[in-house]
Scaffold this active site. Structure first.
Site, mmCIF file in Angstrom:
data_model
loop_
_atom_site.group_PDB
_atom_site.id
_atom_site.type_symbol
_atom_site.label_atom_id
_atom_site.label_comp_id
_atom_site.label_asym_id
_atom_site.label_seq_id
_atom_site.Cartn_x
_atom_site.Cartn_y
_atom_site.Cartn_z
ATOM 1 C CG LEU A 1 -1.998 -5.169 14.725
ATOM 2 C CD1 LEU A 1 -0.596 -4.636 15.062
ATOM 3 C CD2 LEU A 1 -3.178 -4.233 15.095
ATOM 4 C CG HIS A 2 -4.043 -6.844 7.823
ATOM 5 N ND1 HIS A 2 -2.855 -6.297 7.515
ATOM 6 C CD2 HIS A 2 -3.515 -7.967 8.042
ATOM 7 C CE1 HIS A 2 -1.741 -7.039 7.354
ATOM 8 N NE2 HIS A 2 -2.179 -8.200 7.623
ATOM 9 C CB ALA A 3 -8.749 -3.329 7.556
#
Lengths: 85, 560
Positions: A14-16
């Site tokens: 759950l990044h970018a």
């Protein structure tokens, strides 16, 4: 309150981009939406800073909860984002 | 008429417009800053500044497009973060000013991200930028970054970093003036790729006041404040006459007696192709792939890489495209390829091929994408590795390329040891490309970004010329091509000298191609060789340039 447990399949966790999409989708809900990782304290899914702080990576298990009438539809969408990309 | 400042002209042309300064520093609101008691009004001020910042970031992202849009959209979400807003509200309720409350609330998240490992550390810079933007609005000081102006301006800065310039609108900026930087700095390279006049290492740049009309001459390095109408007209006429002379020569690069010197373009991605084609590039001599990787949290995927490489290859059917594999580290850090430890001298650290030897899967993925892109086009794809130091490096890289199915693998010569041992490296690589920017940096031990060392950042330094000569001679003996893809190739006088030293092709920012083509067309190979011999024999860089010019009589009518 509706709840889902998901193993995150998104390659970048759950990044970018997935994090931004996740927060945008959660922000459309009228009620509270939360995320917790590995049984830790839940944080607001409407806060990108809190989501980034969870540092959810590919393969991590998260629990998403939501209130309200549209909760199931919203959770479907959030699970989809956590698993795409 | 006002003052004239001088610096080093690094990108030709003349620009005239009011100055606007790039500001980076936002003051830290003091710890005891208290509001006057109306907490509700202060909370509204904070909320307005956060919302305006979010809107501004979104709008900038829409204009920039691509990967920058995603970064800016995520930053807008940070500015609108409800948890952050609650925290700010609470702190204002306890008496802090809006600016102080925002600064303190964001520090909490900053610490959390900074402590969470490499992956998130890169987002700290994004968060700091959002904080500076909100706090600047609340304090009534300029919002940091490239100024947003409806009318054309001359951008004045201490220096420009690649991240500053990602959102630059070339329609609005007419010239650059920086206090730092040498001829091979990012400012210089960017200015040449955009075709904008630029003056770097301009000591008086800090004293330029926003709004002052500036006349910038990228050839002489002069920056005139409040020039007269006549001076503006004269400067523009000289620049136009020079350009017209260059534009008259077309076709492939060759000397006046027909010795072919392929003229290639340095590009950073598909966005640079139109300028390369317009200026008659015969191919690409340096495709800097790192721009695809910069400013992202993770490496671009296979399909994305294939699509981008294919676009570049398709632009030169039957032509040569030399792709440089990822050059990360030092002044181009990547979030997902961190240096293994803090580096006191990053330019002497884990960068270029050194970094990829640590992360072979990143190189493998890049070569695989390139091999696939090549299969569906007619262009000849060549790859080369940056920062090769010895034979072992060269052999490791060419083996990796061969494994991926790429036939032509060469190396950049930019480390003095590689230049000195070129006769051995020639056995391990298909071709050489001399990167004169870094070769100069390392030969003279002068960091490219330090303005005070511009005397040593000069590729006319005879020590540099001697290493170029040794490299070209070794390549010639082994029957291998030896190009130059550094900014030295963009200097029309030096370009003739490089050809005289035995360099077989020249690659440069596209806008420099017409002038170099014109210079070669007015000069014979024998004159190039004579100019080269006398330049290498010179005692100083200045003497090398002036002696060489004396043997290149054809350049006078180009005003060189």
């Amino acid at each position: 309150m509706a709840e889902r447990r998901v193993k995150v399949e998104s390659e970048v966790g759950l990044h970018a981009r997935p994090a931004a999409l996740f927060v945008e989708a959660a922000s459309t809900a009228s009620g509270d939406v939360t995320v917790s990782k590995d049984g830790g304290a839940p944080v607001s899914a409407k806060s990108i800073l809190a989501i980034m702080g969870l540092d959810v990576r590919n393969g991590d298990e998260i629990t998403i909860t939501a209130d309200g009438d549209d909760a199931e539809t919203l959770l479907d969408r959030l699970v989809e984002i956590a698993n795409a990309g | 008429m006002g003052d004239t400042l001088s610096g080093v002209g690094v990108s030709s042309g003349v620009g005239y417009a009011p100055a606007l300064r790039l500001s980076r520093a936002t003051p830290e609101p003091s710890a005891d800053a208290r509001h006057d008691g109306d907490a509700d009004a202060e909370i509204r001020r904070a909320a307005d500044a956060m919302e305006e910042t979010a809107r501004d970031l979104t709008a900038r992202g829409e204009r920039a497009g691509g990967a920058a849009r995603e970064v800016l959209a995520a930053q807008a979400l940070m500015a609108r973060d409800p948890a952050l807003a609650d925290d700010v509200k609470r702190r204002i309720g306890e008496g802090a000013t809006a600016a102080r409350a925002v600064s303190e609330a964001m520090a909490v998240y900053r610490d959390m991200l900074a402590g969470a490992g490499d992956y998130l550390a890169a987002r700290v810079a994004d968060l700091d930028d959002v904080r500076d933007r909100i706090v600047a609005r609340l304090l009534g000081v300029p919002v940091p970054g490239i100024p947003d102006s409806e009318t054309p301006f001359v951008l004045v800065a201490a220096d420009l970093a690649p991240a500053d310039t990602a959102l630059l609108d070339p329609e609005r900026v007419v010239a650059f003036v920086t206090r730092e930087g040498g001829p091979t700095s990012h400012t210089a390279i960017l200015a040449r790729s955009l075709g904008l006049p630029a003056v770097v290492a301009c000591a008086g740049a800090d004293g330029i006041v926003d709004g002052t009309p500036l006349l910038v001459d990228g050839v002489t390095g002069q920056v005139m404040a409040e020039p007269g109408e006549e001076q503006v007209a004269d400067a523009r006429a000289t620049a136009a006459a020079r350009e017209a002379a260059a534009a008259r020569i077309t076709g492939p690069g060759r000397t006046s007696d027909g010795h072919p010197v392929p003229l290639l373009a340095n590009i950073g991605g598909p966005q640079d192709l139109p300028a390369a084609l317009e200026n008659g590039a015969e191919g690409v001599g340096l495709y800097r792939t790192e721009f695809l990787f910069l400013d992202r949290a993770d490496a671009p995927g296979h399909d994305e890489q294939v699509a981008v490489y294919r676009t570049v290859l398709e632009a030169f059917p039957g032509g040569k495209v030399i792709v440089r594999t990822l050059d990360a580290g030092a002044d181009k850090p990547l979030a997902f390829l961190p240096a293994p430890a803090a580096e006191p001298n990053p330019a002497l650290g884990e960068r270029g091929l050194r970094m990829l030897r640590r992360h072979p899967l990143t190189l493998e993925a890049q070569l695989a994408a390139l091999a696939e892109a090549q299969r569906s086009t007619d262009a000849q794809a060549y790859v080369m590795a940056p920062m090769v130091t010895d034979v072992e490096d060269a052999e490791w890289f060419t083996a990796a390329a061969a494994k991926a199915g790429i036939e032509h693998a060469g190396i950049m010569v930019e480390v003095p040891a590689a230049a000195l041992r070129a006769r051995h490296l020639a056995g391990a690589a298909d071709f050489f490309s001399i990167g004169t920017n870094d070769l100069t940096q390392y030969t003279c031990a002068a960091d490219r970004e330090v303005g005070g060392l511009s005397r040593f950042q000069d590729p006319w330094q005879p020590g540099v010329l001697e290493l170029v000569a040794a490299t070209a001679a070794a390549a010639g003996q082994a029957g291998r091509p030896c190009g130059v893809c550094g900014e030295a190739a963009a200097d029309p006088v030096l370009a003739c000298v490089l050809v005289g030293l035995g360099v077989t092709s020249l690659s440069m920012g596209a806008t420099a191609l017409p002038m170099v083509r014109a210079a070669l067309a007015r000069t014979s190979l024998a004159e190039c060789r004579e100019a080269a011999r006398t330049a290498v024999d010179a005692r100083t860089a200045e003497e090398a340039a002036s002696r060489a010019r004396g043997h290149l009589p054809g350049l006078a009518d180009l005003g060189l």
